[in-house]
Design a protein around this motif. Structure first.
Motif, PDB file in Angstrom:
ATOM      1  N   PHE A   8     -35.075   0.067  28.329  1.00  0.00           N
ATOM      2  CA  PHE A   8     -33.827   0.511  27.715  1.00  0.00           C
ATOM      3  C   PHE A   8     -34.004   1.879  27.043  1.00  0.00           C
ATOM      4  O   PHE A   8     -33.187   2.788  27.233  1.00  0.00           O
ATOM      5  CB  PHE A   8     -33.354  -0.529  26.698  1.00  0.00           C
ATOM      6  N   LEU A   9     -35.075   2.054  26.280  1.00  0.00           N
ATOM      7  CA  LEU A   9     -35.317   3.323  25.591  1.00  0.00           C
ATOM      8  C   LEU A   9     -35.586   4.452  26.580  1.00  0.00           C
ATOM      9  O   LEU A   9     -35.124   5.581  26.391  1.00  0.00           O
ATOM     10  CB  LEU A   9     -36.492   3.171  24.622  1.00  0.00           C
ATOM     11  N   GLN A  10     -36.304   4.156  27.648  1.00  0.00           N
ATOM     12  CA  GLN A  10     -36.563   5.175  28.665  1.00  0.00           C
ATOM     13  C   GLN A  10     -35.275   5.646  29.320  1.00  0.00           C
ATOM     14  O   GLN A  10     -35.063   6.851  29.512  1.00  0.00           O
ATOM     15  CB  GLN A  10     -37.524   4.626  29.722  1.00  0.00           C
ATOM     16  N   THR A  50     -26.868  -7.455  25.972  1.00  0.00           N
ATOM     17  CA  THR A  50     -27.462  -8.451  26.864  1.00  0.00           C
ATOM     18  C   THR A  50     -28.821  -8.937  26.379  1.00  0.00           C
ATOM     19  O   THR A  50     -29.327  -9.918  26.894  1.00  0.00           O
ATOM     20  CB  THR A  50     -27.614  -7.870  28.276  1.00  0.00           C
ATOM     21  N   PHE A  51     -29.421  -8.236  25.391  1.00  0.00           N
ATOM     22  CA  PHE A  51     -30.740  -8.658  24.923  1.00  0.00           C
ATOM     23  C   PHE A  51     -30.687 -10.022  24.245  1.00  0.00           C
ATOM     24  O   PHE A  51     -31.652 -10.776  24.270  1.00  0.00           O
ATOM     25  CB  PHE A  51     -31.316  -7.625  23.952  1.00  0.00           C
ATOM     26  N   SER A  52     -29.549 -10.329  23.621  1.00  0.00           N
ATOM     27  CA  SER A  52     -29.432 -11.636  22.975  1.00  0.00           C
ATOM     28  C   SER A  52     -29.397 -12.763  23.994  1.00  0.00           C
ATOM     29  O   SER A  52     -29.704 -13.913  23.674  1.00  0.00           O
ATOM     30  CB  SER A  52     -28.160 -11.674  22.116  1.00  0.00           C
ATOM     31  N   LEU A  53     -29.036 -12.418  25.238  1.00  0.00           N
ATOM     32  CA  LEU A  53     -28.983 -13.426  26.293  1.00  0.00           C
ATOM     33  C   LEU A  53     -30.263 -13.480  27.106  1.00  0.00           C
ATOM     34  O   LEU A  53     -30.376 -14.287  28.020  1.00  0.00           O
ATOM     35  CB  LEU A  53     -27.803 -13.127  27.229  1.00  0.00           C
ATOM     36  N   HIS A  54     -31.216 -12.594  26.756  1.00  0.00           N
ATOM     37  CA  HIS A  54     -32.407 -12.460  27.590  1.00  0.00           C
ATOM     38  C   HIS A  54     -33.379 -13.613  27.352  1.00  0.00           C
ATOM     39  O   HIS A  54     -33.665 -13.985  26.228  1.00  0.00           O
ATOM     40  CB  HIS A  54     -33.116 -11.142  27.280  1.00  0.00           C
ATOM     41  N   ILE A  74     -29.820 -16.182  33.896  1.00  0.00           N
ATOM     42  CA  ILE A  74     -30.441 -15.228  32.989  1.00  0.00           C
ATOM     43  C   ILE A  74     -30.545 -13.851  33.614  1.00  0.00           C
ATOM     44  O   ILE A  74     -30.473 -12.834  32.926  1.00  0.00           O
ATOM     45  CB  ILE A  74     -31.836 -15.739  32.563  1.00  0.00           C
ATOM     46  N   ALA A  75     -30.695 -13.755  34.923  1.00  0.00           N
ATOM     47  CA  ALA A  75     -30.902 -12.468  35.597  1.00  0.00           C
ATOM     48  C   ALA A  75     -29.692 -11.549  35.495  1.00  0.00           C
ATOM     49  O   ALA A  75     -29.817 -10.336  35.683  1.00  0.00           O
ATOM     50  CB  ALA A  75     -31.243 -12.702  37.064  1.00  0.00           C
ATOM     51  N   VAL A  76     -28.530 -12.110  35.199  1.00  0.00           N
ATOM     52  CA  VAL A  76     -27.333 -11.279  35.082  1.00  0.00           C
ATOM     53  C   VAL A  76     -27.474 -10.283  33.938  1.00  0.00           C
ATOM     54  O   VAL A  76     -27.006  -9.139  34.029  1.00  0.00           O
ATOM     55  CB  VAL A  76     -26.093 -12.172  34.875  1.00  0.00           C
ATOM     56  N   SER A  77     -28.147 -10.674  32.854  1.00  0.00           N
ATOM     57  CA  SER A  77     -28.249  -9.823  31.671  1.00  0.00           C
ATOM     58  C   SER A  77     -29.047  -8.548  31.925  1.00  0.00           C
ATOM     59  O   SER A  77     -28.519  -7.441  31.758  1.00  0.00           O
ATOM     60  CB  SER A  77     -28.845 -10.616  30.507  1.00  0.00           C
ATOM     61  N   PRO A  78     -30.328  -8.617  32.315  1.00  0.00           N
ATOM     62  CA  PRO A  78     -31.058  -7.365  32.590  1.00  0.00           C
ATOM     63  C   PRO A  78     -30.520  -6.610  33.792  1.00  0.00           C
ATOM     64  O   PRO A  78     -30.594  -5.384  33.844  1.00  0.00           O
ATOM     65  CB  PRO A  78     -32.500  -7.842  32.828  1.00  0.00           C
ATOM     66  N   GLY A  79     -29.977  -7.332  34.760  1.00  0.00           N
ATOM     67  CA  GLY A  79     -29.399  -6.656  35.910  1.00  0.00           C
ATOM     68  C   GLY A  79     -28.211  -5.783  35.535  1.00  0.00           C
ATOM     69  O   GLY A  79     -27.983  -4.718  36.128  1.00  0.00           O
ATOM     70  N   LEU A  80     -27.461  -6.211  34.521  1.00  0.00           N
ATOM     71  CA  LEU A  80     -26.313  -5.431  34.073  1.00  0.00           C
ATOM     72  C   LEU A  80     -26.745  -4.085  33.516  1.00  0.00           C
ATOM     73  O   LEU A  80     -26.024  -3.086  33.653  1.00  0.00           O
ATOM     74  CB  LEU A  80     -25.531  -6.222  33.016  1.00  0.00           C
ATOM     75  N   GLY A  81     -27.915  -4.026  32.887  1.00  0.00           N
ATOM     76  CA  GLY A  81     -28.416  -2.758  32.362  1.00  0.00           C
ATOM     77  C   GLY A  81     -28.634  -1.734  33.462  1.00  0.00           C
ATOM     78  O   GLY A  81     -28.286  -0.553  33.313  1.00  0.00           O
ATOM     79  N   ILE A 135     -30.459   0.462  43.868  1.00  0.00           N
ATOM     80  CA  ILE A 135     -29.653  -0.585  44.505  1.00  0.00           C
ATOM     81  C   ILE A 135     -30.508  -1.787  44.921  1.00  0.00           C
ATOM     82  O   ILE A 135     -30.149  -2.941  44.640  1.00  0.00           O
ATOM     83  CB  ILE A 135     -28.870  -0.005  45.697  1.00  0.00           C
ATOM     84  N   PRO A 136     -31.664  -1.581  45.592  1.00  0.00           N
ATOM     85  CA  PRO A 136     -32.519  -2.759  45.844  1.00  0.00           C
ATOM     86  C   PRO A 136     -32.988  -3.439  44.567  1.00  0.00           C
ATOM     87  O   PRO A 136     -33.110  -4.665  44.528  1.00  0.00           O
ATOM     88  CB  PRO A 136     -33.706  -2.163  46.626  1.00  0.00           C
ATOM     89  N   ASN A 137     -33.225  -2.651  43.508  1.00  0.00           N
ATOM     90  CA  ASN A 137     -33.622  -3.244  42.234  1.00  0.00           C
ATOM     91  C   ASN A 137     -32.519  -4.130  41.675  1.00  0.00           C
ATOM     92  O   ASN A 137     -32.776  -5.243  41.193  1.00  0.00           O
ATOM     93  CB  ASN A 137     -33.965  -2.131  41.244  1.00  0.00           C
ATOM     94  N   ILE A 138     -31.276  -3.657  41.747  1.00  0.00           N
ATOM     95  CA  ILE A 138     -30.147  -4.463  41.266  1.00  0.00           C
ATOM     96  C   ILE A 138     -29.975  -5.719  42.113  1.00  0.00           C
ATOM     97  O   ILE A 138     -29.707  -6.811  41.588  1.00  0.00           O
ATOM     98  CB  ILE A 138     -28.866  -3.606  41.273  1.00  0.00           C
ATOM     99  N   LEU A 139     -30.144  -5.575  43.417  1.00  0.00           N
ATOM    100  CA  LEU A 139     -29.974  -6.723  44.306  1.00  0.00           C
ATOM    101  C   LEU A 139     -31.010  -7.807  44.044  1.00  0.00           C
ATOM    102  O   LEU A 139     -30.726  -8.997  44.249  1.00  0.00           O
ATOM    103  CB  LEU A 139     -30.033  -6.269  45.768  1.00  0.00           C
ATOM    104  N   THR A 140     -32.210  -7.428  43.602  1.00  0.00           N
ATOM    105  CA  THR A 140     -33.219  -8.456  43.309  1.00  0.00           C
ATOM    106  C   THR A 140     -32.783  -9.358  42.158  1.00  0.00           C
ATOM    107  O   THR A 140     -33.151 -10.523  42.116  1.00  0.00           O
ATOM    108  CB  THR A 140     -34.573  -7.808  42.970  1.00  0.00           C
ATOM    109  N   TYR A 141     -32.003  -8.801  41.220  1.00  0.00           N
ATOM    110  CA  TYR A 141     -31.547  -9.610  40.090  1.00  0.00           C
ATOM    111  C   TYR A 141     -30.472 -10.611  40.497  1.00  0.00           C
ATOM    112  O   TYR A 141     -30.379 -11.701  39.921  1.00  0.00           O
ATOM    113  CB  TYR A 141     -30.996  -8.712  38.979  1.00  0.00           C
ATOM    114  N   TYR A 142     -29.649 -10.260  41.463  1.00  0.00           N
ATOM    115  CA  TYR A 142     -28.493 -11.082  41.790  1.00  0.00           C
ATOM    116  C   TYR A 142     -28.630 -11.853  43.110  1.00  0.00           C
ATOM    117  O   TYR A 142     -27.932 -12.849  43.299  1.00  0.00           O
ATOM    118  CB  TYR A 142     -27.239 -10.205  41.854  1.00  0.00           C
ATOM    119  N   CYS A 143     -29.497 -11.377  43.993  1.00  0.00           N
ATOM    120  CA  CYS A 143     -29.593 -12.001  45.317  1.00  0.00           C
ATOM    121  C   CYS A 143     -30.967 -12.559  45.641  1.00  0.00           C
ATOM    122  O   CYS A 143     -31.090 -13.377  46.557  1.00  0.00           O
ATOM    123  CB  CYS A 143     -29.213 -10.984  46.406  1.00  0.00           C
TER     124      CYS A 143
END
Length: 209
Positions: A8-10, A50-54, A74-81, A135-143
């Motif tokens: 997040f900070l990066q 989303t950190f509270s849901l992590h 749970i993956a929805v939270s970090p994926g949203l970032g 995009i592949p990184n996001i897809l790993t969280y949801y698919c």
């Protein structure tokens, strides 16, 4: 949690650098800067919320050590970032293209002779590479399965920081004449001459020492 906080900070620093580049590209428009800061704060607030849901679970893989995994809920939270980062990068890209069209019309052929050329070409490169990676990184969280969710996050974050560093270093290399160069006034009232000052005496002294 610490790993996600580091990401997040990066990405906040990356967004700030992209914001400064766009702010300079639009001739330091205060109105645009204000809107971009509002958007960054809004997207950052969504991501921070989303950190509270992590949470993640540790599973033992035969032949390997324990591995952190995300369930589909749970993956929805970090994926949203990462989704918010992609949206902001898309906004930066659209603003850059709009400025180019406003300045040059529909003529996109250019060399690397001006700051606008460098910012636009480097911006295209950054957005294209980050799109192919994020995009592949996001897809790993949801698919993806539980063991692969978030597996590309570290690589995506490192590439984002590396590419934005390249943007700034390349801009410095192409435009700046060097840290030893200073502008001094010539005899004319409005002319300026670029010169480089070298302390010859200190160089000779250090050579004999």
């Amino acid at each position: 949690m610490s790993r996600e906080l580091l990401f997040f900070l990066q990405q906040v620093l990356v967004c700030l650098i992209l914001t400064l580049r766009t702010y300079a590209l639009y001739y330091r428009s205060k109105r645009l800067l204000a809107w971009m800061i509002i958007i960054v704060c809004a997207l950052g607030g969504v991501t921070a919320g989303t950190f509270s849901l992590h949470s993640n679970t540790m599973i033992a893989i035969p032949g390997l050590n324990c591995y952190g995994s995300y369930t589909i809920g749970i993956a929805v939270s970090p994926g949203l970032g990462w989704v918010t980062l992609f949206v902001y990068e898309l906004l930066i890209f659209v603003l850059t293209v709009c400025m180019l069209c406003k300045t040059r019309g529909l003529s996109l052929g250019m060399s690397r002779r001006t700051i606008l050329d460098i910012i636009f070409q480097d911006g295209i490169m950054y957005f294209a590479v980050m799109t192919l990676i994020n995009i592949p990184n996001i897809l790993t969280y949801y698919c993806g399965p539980d063991t692969t969710r978030g597996s590309l996050a570290t690589f995506t974050s490192c590439m984002s920081v590396t590419l934005v560093s390249r943007l700034m270093l390349n801009l410095h290399k192409s435009i700046d004449a060097g840290i030893l160069s200073t502008l001094i006034n010539d005899d004319g009232p409005s002319s300026a001459v670029l010169t480089t000052r070298v302390n010859v005496q200190s160089v000779i002294s250090s050579h004999y020492c």
